[in-house]
Design a protein around this motif. Structure first.
Motif, short mmCIF file in Angstrom:
data_model
loop_
_atom_site.label_atom_id
_atom_site.label_comp_id
_atom_site.label_asym_id
_atom_site.label_seq_id
_atom_site.Cartn_x
_atom_site.Cartn_y
_atom_site.Cartn_z
N ALA A 1 -3.79 14.06 -9.73
CA ALA A 1 -2.36 14.00 -9.42
C ALA A 1 -2.21 13.69 -7.94
CB ALA A 1 -1.68 15.33 -9.76
N LEU A 2 -1.41 12.66 -7.64
CA LEU A 2 -1.20 12.21 -6.28
C LEU A 2 0.28 12.26 -5.93
CD1 LEU A 2 -3.43 8.99 -6.44
CD2 LEU A 2 -4.08 11.24 -5.56
N LEU A 3 0.60 12.80 -4.76
CA LEU A 3 1.97 12.87 -4.27
C LEU A 3 2.17 11.76 -3.24
CD1 LEU A 3 4.67 14.45 -4.17
CD2 LEU A 3 3.68 15.76 -2.28
N PRO A 4 3.01 10.76 -3.54
CA PRO A 4 3.20 9.66 -2.59
C PRO A 4 3.99 10.10 -1.37
CG PRO A 4 4.69 9.40 -4.46
CD PRO A 4 3.81 10.59 -4.76
N PHE A 5 3.67 9.49 -0.24
CA PHE A 5 4.43 9.72 0.98
C PHE A 5 5.64 8.81 0.99
CE2 PHE A 5 0.33 11.39 2.13
CZ PHE A 5 0.62 12.47 2.91
N GLY A 6 6.72 9.26 1.61
CA GLY A 6 7.92 8.45 1.75
C GLY A 6 7.75 7.42 2.85
N PRO A 7 8.75 6.57 3.05
CA PRO A 7 8.65 5.51 4.05
C PRO A 7 8.49 6.02 5.48
CG PRO A 7 10.81 5.50 2.98
CD PRO A 7 9.99 6.54 2.32
N ASP A 8 8.92 7.26 5.73
CA ASP A 8 8.80 7.82 7.07
C ASP A 8 7.45 8.50 7.30
OD1 ASP A 8 9.13 9.96 5.41
OD2 ASP A 8 10.87 10.79 6.45
N GLY A 9 6.57 8.40 6.30
CA GLY A 9 5.25 9.00 6.43
C GLY A 9 5.19 10.44 6.01
N LEU A 10 6.31 11.01 5.63
CA LEU A 10 6.34 12.38 5.14
C LEU A 10 6.24 12.38 3.62
CD1 LEU A 10 9.21 13.75 7.40
CD2 LEU A 10 6.75 13.97 7.75
N GLN A 11 5.96 13.54 3.06
CA GLN A 11 5.87 13.62 1.62
C GLN A 11 7.17 13.17 0.98
OE1 GLN A 11 4.46 17.46 0.42
NE2 GLN A 11 2.55 17.22 1.52
N ASN A 12 7.05 12.50 -0.12
CA ASN A 12 8.18 11.92 -0.83
C ASN A 12 9.17 13.01 -1.24
OD1 ASN A 12 9.91 10.65 -2.65
ND2 ASN A 12 8.32 9.27 -3.34
N PRO A 13 10.40 12.95 -0.76
CA PRO A 13 11.38 13.99 -1.10
C PRO A 13 11.82 13.94 -2.56
CG PRO A 13 12.42 12.23 0.14
CD PRO A 13 10.94 11.94 0.12
N ASP A 14 11.56 12.83 -3.26
CA ASP A 14 11.95 12.72 -4.67
C ASP A 14 11.07 13.58 -5.56
OD1 ASP A 14 13.87 10.88 -3.91
OD2 ASP A 14 12.55 9.17 -4.29
N GLY A 15 9.92 13.98 -5.08
CA GLY A 15 9.01 14.80 -5.87
C GLY A 15 8.23 14.01 -6.90
N ASP A 16 8.23 12.68 -6.79
CA ASP A 16 7.45 11.86 -7.71
C ASP A 16 5.97 12.20 -7.56
OD1 ASP A 16 9.76 10.51 -8.48
OD2 ASP A 16 9.44 8.88 -7.06
N GLU B 1 0.84 -1.20 0.00
CA GLU B 1 0.00 0.00 0.00
C GLU B 1 0.87 1.24 0.00
OE1 GLU B 1 -2.81 -0.25 3.20
OE2 GLU B 1 -4.09 -1.61 2.06
N GLN B 2 0.42 2.24 -0.72
CA GLN B 2 1.13 3.52 -0.82
C GLN B 2 0.15 4.63 -0.51
OE1 GLN B 2 4.55 4.52 -1.80
NE2 GLN B 2 3.59 6.27 -0.80
N LYS B 3 0.43 5.39 0.55
CA LYS B 3 -0.41 6.54 0.88
C LYS B 3 0.07 7.74 0.06
CE LYS B 3 -1.63 5.15 5.52
NZ LYS B 3 -3.05 5.10 5.56
N CYS B 4 -0.91 8.51 -0.43
CA CYS B 4 -0.62 9.68 -1.28
C CYS B 4 -1.51 10.84 -0.87
CB CYS B 4 -0.89 9.35 -2.74
SG CYS B 4 0.03 7.98 -3.42
N LEU B 5 -1.00 12.03 -1.07
CA LEU B 5 -1.77 13.26 -0.90
C LEU B 5 -2.34 13.66 -2.25
CD1 LEU B 5 -2.61 15.73 0.86
CD2 LEU B 5 -0.46 16.78 0.13
N ALA B 6 -3.64 13.89 -2.32
CA ALA B 6 -4.26 14.36 -3.56
C ALA B 6 -3.89 15.83 -3.76
CB ALA B 6 -5.77 14.18 -3.51
N LEU B 7 -3.26 16.12 -4.90
CA LEU B 7 -2.82 17.49 -5.19
C LEU B 7 -3.86 18.27 -5.96
CD1 LEU B 7 0.88 16.81 -6.22
CD2 LEU B 7 0.00 17.59 -4.00
#
Length: 101
Positions: free
Chosen positions: A42-57, A24-30
């Protein structure tokens, strides 16, 4: 090309995707927007630490509702994916110009 942008960031809507490997991948709806008569999200995935993905994917999906429930569909065409990506870039430019990013 794109029209009817709906900024969803202020709603803090979290979407949980089930990926091909059943993780499962949690994402923020942009944002949600239309391209050539179809609606996309457009969805911004959260990183493994639960914060927004720093890669900007950012993930793009087709979006519609059935019986009041949201339905996401994979974008299978490279051409349509490119159009959706370009439309999202336009939205980012608009947000930056308005000082919202």
């Amino acid at each position: 090309m794109a029209e009817n942008y709906v900024n969803m960031m202020d709603q803090s809507l979290i979407v949980t995707l089930t990926l091909d490997d059943d993780t499962e991948q949690k994402c923020l709806a942009l944002c949600r927007f239309d391209v050539d008569g179809a609606t996309y999200i457009a969805l911004l995935p959260f990183g493994p630490d639960g914060l927004q993905n720093p890669d900007g994917d950012v993930y793009f999906y087709g979006f519609h509702e059935e019986n009041g429930q949201p339905v996401l569909e994979s974008i299978l065409s490279d051409e349509i994916y490119g159009q959706v990506s370009d439309a999202f870039d336009q939205w980012l430019d608009m947000m930056e110009a308005e000082g919202e990013t």
